[in-house]
Design an enzyme around this catalytic site. Structure first.
Site, PDB file in Angstrom:
ATOM      1  N   GLY A  83       6.968  11.636   1.826  1.00 23.07           N
ATOM      2  CA  GLY A  83       5.893  10.763   2.282  1.00 23.07           C
ATOM      3  C   GLY A  83       6.412   9.356   2.511  1.00 23.07           C
ATOM      4  O   GLY A  83       6.603   8.919   3.633  1.00 23.07           O
ATOM      5  N   ARG A  84       6.655   8.636   1.404  1.00 21.79           N
ATOM      6  CA  ARG A  84       7.143   7.262   1.545  1.00 21.79           C
ATOM      7  C   ARG A  84       8.423   7.201   2.379  1.00 21.79           C
ATOM      8  O   ARG A  84       8.618   6.265   3.149  1.00 21.79           O
ATOM      9  CB  ARG A  84       7.407   6.652   0.169  1.00 21.79           C
ATOM     10  CG  ARG A  84       6.153   6.319  -0.637  1.00 21.79           C
ATOM     11  CD  ARG A  84       6.529   5.611  -1.922  1.00 21.79           C
ATOM     12  NE  ARG A  84       5.378   5.271  -2.750  1.00 21.79           N
ATOM     13  CZ  ARG A  84       4.908   6.027  -3.740  1.00 21.79           C
ATOM     14  NH1 ARG A  84       5.485   7.199  -3.997  1.00 21.79           N
ATOM     15  NH2 ARG A  84       3.867   5.641  -4.454  1.00 21.79           N
ATOM     16  N   ARG A  97       0.539   8.086  -7.396  1.00 21.38           N
ATOM     17  CA  ARG A  97      -0.592   7.303  -6.883  1.00 21.38           C
ATOM     18  C   ARG A  97      -1.927   7.699  -7.499  1.00 21.38           C
ATOM     19  O   ARG A  97      -2.944   7.080  -7.182  1.00 21.38           O
ATOM     20  CB  ARG A  97      -0.661   7.432  -5.360  1.00 21.38           C
ATOM     21  CG  ARG A  97       0.574   6.882  -4.656  1.00 21.38           C
ATOM     22  CD  ARG A  97       0.515   7.101  -3.158  1.00 21.38           C
ATOM     23  NE  ARG A  97      -0.549   6.369  -2.528  1.00 21.38           N
ATOM     24  CZ  ARG A  97      -0.482   5.098  -2.145  1.00 21.38           C
ATOM     25  NH1 ARG A  97       0.619   4.403  -2.370  1.00 21.38           N
ATOM     26  NH2 ARG A  97      -1.499   4.510  -1.555  1.00 21.38           N
ATOM     27  N   GLY A 101       8.837  11.655  -4.895  1.00 22.25           N
ATOM     28  CA  GLY A 101      10.087  11.076  -5.354  1.00 22.25           C
ATOM     29  C   GLY A 101      11.312  11.359  -4.512  1.00 22.25           C
ATOM     30  O   GLY A 101      12.391  10.851  -4.829  1.00 22.25           O
ATOM     31  N   GLN A 143      -4.057  18.801   5.544  1.00 17.46           N
ATOM     32  CA  GLN A 143      -4.365  18.524   4.133  1.00 17.46           C
ATOM     33  C   GLN A 143      -5.861  18.279   4.004  1.00 17.46           C
ATOM     34  O   GLN A 143      -6.427  17.449   4.719  1.00 17.46           O
ATOM     35  CB  GLN A 143      -3.582  17.303   3.649  1.00 17.46           C
ATOM     36  CG  GLN A 143      -3.893  16.881   2.221  1.00 17.46           C
ATOM     37  CD  GLN A 143      -5.064  15.907   2.154  1.00 17.46           C
ATOM     38  OE1 GLN A 143      -5.289  15.135   3.079  1.00 17.46           O
ATOM     39  NE2 GLN A 143      -5.796  15.948   1.064  1.00 17.46           N
ATOM     40  N   ASP A 182       6.840  17.979  -4.219  1.00 17.00           N
ATOM     41  CA  ASP A 182       6.447  16.709  -3.611  1.00 17.00           C
ATOM     42  C   ASP A 182       6.672  15.598  -4.636  1.00 17.00           C
ATOM     43  O   ASP A 182       6.657  15.851  -5.833  1.00 17.00           O
ATOM     44  CB  ASP A 182       4.968  16.781  -3.211  1.00 17.00           C
ATOM     45  CG  ASP A 182       4.426  15.455  -2.695  1.00 17.00           C
ATOM     46  OD1 ASP A 182       4.922  14.982  -1.660  1.00 17.00           O
ATOM     47  OD2 ASP A 182       3.517  14.902  -3.337  1.00 17.00           O
ATOM     48  N   TYR A 240      -9.198  17.294   1.718  1.00 21.75           N
ATOM     49  CA  TYR A 240      -9.994  16.884   0.574  1.00 21.75           C
ATOM     50  C   TYR A 240     -11.316  17.620   0.718  1.00 21.75           C
ATOM     51  O   TYR A 240     -12.071  17.369   1.661  1.00 21.75           O
ATOM     52  CB  TYR A 240     -10.235  15.372   0.575  1.00 21.75           C
ATOM     53  CG  TYR A 240      -9.021  14.553   0.216  1.00 21.75           C
ATOM     54  CD1 TYR A 240      -8.436  14.647  -1.040  1.00 21.75           C
ATOM     55  CD2 TYR A 240      -8.471  13.652   1.141  1.00 21.75           C
ATOM     56  CE1 TYR A 240      -7.323  13.889  -1.369  1.00 21.75           C
ATOM     57  CE2 TYR A 240      -7.359  12.888   0.808  1.00 21.75           C
ATOM     58  CZ  TYR A 240      -6.796  13.010  -0.439  1.00 21.75           C
ATOM     59  OH  TYR A 240      -5.697  12.261  -0.769  1.00 21.75           O
ATOM     60  N   SER A 280      -3.405  14.333   7.171  1.00 24.09           N
ATOM     61  CA  SER A 280      -4.340  14.085   6.072  1.00 24.09           C
ATOM     62  C   SER A 280      -5.787  14.055   6.553  1.00 24.09           C
ATOM     63  O   SER A 280      -6.087  13.621   7.667  1.00 24.09           O
ATOM     64  CB  SER A 280      -4.008  12.743   5.409  1.00 24.09           C
ATOM     65  OG  SER A 280      -4.995  12.389   4.462  1.00 24.09           O
ATOM     66  N   TYR A 322       0.834  -1.201   0.000  1.00 25.57           N
ATOM     67  CA  TYR A 322       0.000   0.000   0.000  1.00 25.57           C
ATOM     68  C   TYR A 322       0.871   1.255   0.000  1.00 25.57           C
ATOM     69  O   TYR A 322       0.605   2.224  -0.721  1.00 25.57           O
ATOM     70  CB  TYR A 322      -0.933   0.007   1.213  1.00 25.57           C
ATOM     71  CG  TYR A 322      -1.710   1.293   1.327  1.00 25.57           C
ATOM     72  CD1 TYR A 322      -2.849   1.526   0.554  1.00 25.57           C
ATOM     73  CD2 TYR A 322      -1.293   2.310   2.190  1.00 25.57           C
ATOM     74  CE1 TYR A 322      -3.539   2.729   0.632  1.00 25.57           C
ATOM     75  CE2 TYR A 322      -1.976   3.509   2.271  1.00 25.57           C
ATOM     76  CZ  TYR A 322      -3.093   3.707   1.500  1.00 25.57           C
ATOM     77  OH  TYR A 322      -3.771   4.905   1.577  1.00 25.57           O
ATOM     78  N   LYS A 377      -2.170  21.641  -3.603  1.00 25.82           N
ATOM     79  CA  LYS A 377      -1.286  20.506  -3.881  1.00 25.82           C
ATOM     80  C   LYS A 377      -1.835  19.686  -5.046  1.00 25.82           C
ATOM     81  O   LYS A 377      -3.027  19.394  -5.110  1.00 25.82           O
ATOM     82  CB  LYS A 377      -1.177  19.627  -2.622  1.00 25.82           C
ATOM     83  CG  LYS A 377      -0.320  18.371  -2.774  1.00 25.82           C
ATOM     84  CD  LYS A 377      -0.204  17.665  -1.417  1.00 25.82           C
ATOM     85  CE  LYS A 377       0.631  16.396  -1.503  1.00 25.82           C
ATOM     86  NZ  LYS A 377      -0.103  15.299  -2.151  1.00 25.82           N
ATOM     87  N   THR A 434      -5.825  19.458  -1.696  1.00 29.33           N
ATOM     88  CA  THR A 434      -5.367  18.506  -2.713  1.00 29.33           C
ATOM     89  C   THR A 434      -6.377  18.471  -3.851  1.00 29.33           C
ATOM     90  O   THR A 434      -7.569  18.262  -3.619  1.00 29.33           O
ATOM     91  CB  THR A 434      -5.189  17.110  -2.107  1.00 29.33           C
ATOM     92  OG1 THR A 434      -4.153  17.172  -1.132  1.00 29.33           O
ATOM     93  CG2 THR A 434      -4.807  16.093  -3.177  1.00 29.33           C
ATOM     94  N   HIS A 492       1.126  13.240  -6.636  1.00 25.50           N
ATOM     95  CA  HIS A 492       0.641  12.303  -5.623  1.00 25.50           C
ATOM     96  C   HIS A 492       1.575  11.103  -5.492  1.00 25.50           C
ATOM     97  O   HIS A 492       1.146   9.992  -5.182  1.00 25.50           O
ATOM     98  CB  HIS A 492      -0.778  11.836  -5.949  1.00 25.50           C
ATOM     99  CG  HIS A 492      -1.685  11.773  -4.762  1.00 25.50           C
ATOM    100  ND1 HIS A 492      -2.623  12.745  -4.480  1.00 25.50           N
ATOM    101  CD2 HIS A 492      -1.806  10.873  -3.753  1.00 25.50           C
ATOM    102  CE1 HIS A 492      -3.280  12.426  -3.381  1.00 25.50           C
ATOM    103  NE2 HIS A 492      -2.805  11.298  -2.912  1.00 25.50           N
TER     104      HIS A 492
END
Length: 389
Positions: A340-341, A289, A319, A141, A317, A143, A119, A37, A262, A169, A286
């Site tokens: 993030g990751r 994603r 990479g 963040q 954002d 939505y 988030s 995920y 974003k 976002t 994203h």
């Protein structure tokens, strides 16, 4: 002889010398479905690969005979100093990766003097994050959902909790298709396979922590169903295919503090959202994603910076895995980057200690790269310090 580290978590974290090695630890210590995920992306994952390839294709141009003993990593963002050009990006389902979740990440961010972004679909509330890291700078963040009452509630709670910035976002009009998650059954609603459940059972510590800590929910959205999260309703409300500039204008009118947008990939969109009242943009796809086969964010960054000029706030954002990536992004026009990751690998590998390790790795890489380039500070980074294909 170096004294051995007896604690297995600390031993694994000490042995990880890069974010890629933290990723390997996370892969070994987390159920495969959960790791997939975090690690996976949309469709053929072309965009996710492009993000990394864009950084790897850049060459650094040093300036020798300019010795640097202790480089100043700090930078100014919105008139406030942060310890380095780094921001913690918003991530969903964070307590699924590790039971400490957003609270652990917020504490690490606060210790390092860096902003943390919670988030809308996080697993902790704004109040819980504020209590976990009372001295931190917290962003929210958003939505922008179809439920106007819920939108107002989210903004009011974020403001009351002391959050300084809303990050709207805009690249999620619908949910993208993640093939790994579909195969693992990590969908909305969940449809777990026998293989997924057996895979989770191989990690008893992870299972025990999930069974003995608070249930994982969309914490900020609990009022939608009187505390019981209906995943189908959440997906239906959060993803807004009609999101447009009128929504942005209403949000600008209702939020009195900083507002970032974003998901920007085109110079034209960047200009339009700033003209509509945004205080800056986050150049993002994203992390690969959402829409697959988009350009790497690094490839679009110089054009967006040139379009907005030197005074606009531009954050990159997607990479970022190495301290040199931070330097490259700043050289090409970013005021700061989001990760993030990179920190989620640390979270999966060792909870709060793993997030701390991720930041330490990036900070040391960034500082060393400034020294090797002959730069005394983040402010000294310029476009002539990099060469792009």
């Amino acid at each position: 002889m170096r004294r051995p580290t007896l604690n297995p978590v600390e031993r694994r974290l000490e042995a990880a010398l890069s974010i890629d090695e933290l990723r390997e630890v996370a892969m070994r210590t987390t159920p495969r479905a959960v790791f997939d995920y975090v690690d996976g992306a949309a469709d053929a994952e072309v965009t996710a690969r492009r993000n990394r390839e864009a950084f790897e294709a850049v060459a650094l141009v040093p300036e020798y005979l300019s010795p640097v003993d202790h480089p100043d990593l700090s930078t100014r963002l919105f008139g406030r100093e942060i310890s380095m050009p780094l921001i913690f990006a918003p991530t969903g389902y964070t307590r699924m990766m590790h039971h400490e979740g957003e609270a652990a990440v917020a504490r690490v961010a606060a210790r390092h003097g860096l902003p943390y972004t919670l988030s809308t679909v996080g697993t902790s509330t704004v109040e819980e994050v504020a209590a976990a890291a009372p001295g931190g700078e917290h962003w929210f963040q958003l939505y922008l959902t179809r439920d106007e009452r819920l939108n107002a509630e989210l903004l009011d709670r974020a403001q009351a909790a002391g959050f300084t910035t809303v990050v709207l976002t805009v690249d999620t009009p619908v949910a993208a298709r993640h093939l790994k998650d579909i195969r693992n059954g990590l969908t909305i609603p969940p449809s777990l396979t026998l293989r997924t459940l057996l895979g989770m059972a191989r990690y008893p510590s992870w299972v025990l922590n999930k069974l003995t800590t608070a249930p994982i929910t969309f914490a900020s959205l609990s009022s939608m169903t009187n505390g019981a999260i209906d995943a189908v309703r959440v997906a239906d409300v959060v993803f807004e295919p009609t999101l447009n500039y009128e929504h942005l204008a209403r949000l600008r009118a209702n939020w009195p503090h900083r507002l970032l947008v974003k998901g920007i990939l085109s110079p034209r969109d960047a200009r339009r959202v700033v003209k509509a009242g945004a205080d800056g943009v986050i150049v993002s796809n994203h992390g690969g994603r959402q829409l697959d086969r988009t350009p790497a964010t690094l490839a679009m960054l110089p054009e967006i910076r040139d379009e907005l000029g030197p005074d606009a706030t531009v954050i990159l954002d997607s990479g970022v895995r190495h301290g040199q990536d931070i330097l490259i992004a700043v050289a090409l026009g970013a005021d700061a980057v989001m990760i993030g990751r990179a920190y989620l690998y640390g979270l999966m590998a060792g909870g709060e200690r793993g997030v701390e390790r991720a930041v330490t790795i990036l900070r040391e890489e960034y500082a060393r790269s400034l020294q090797l380039l002959g730069l005394k500070s983040s402010a000294a980074i310029a476009r002539h310090h990099v060469r792009t294909p």
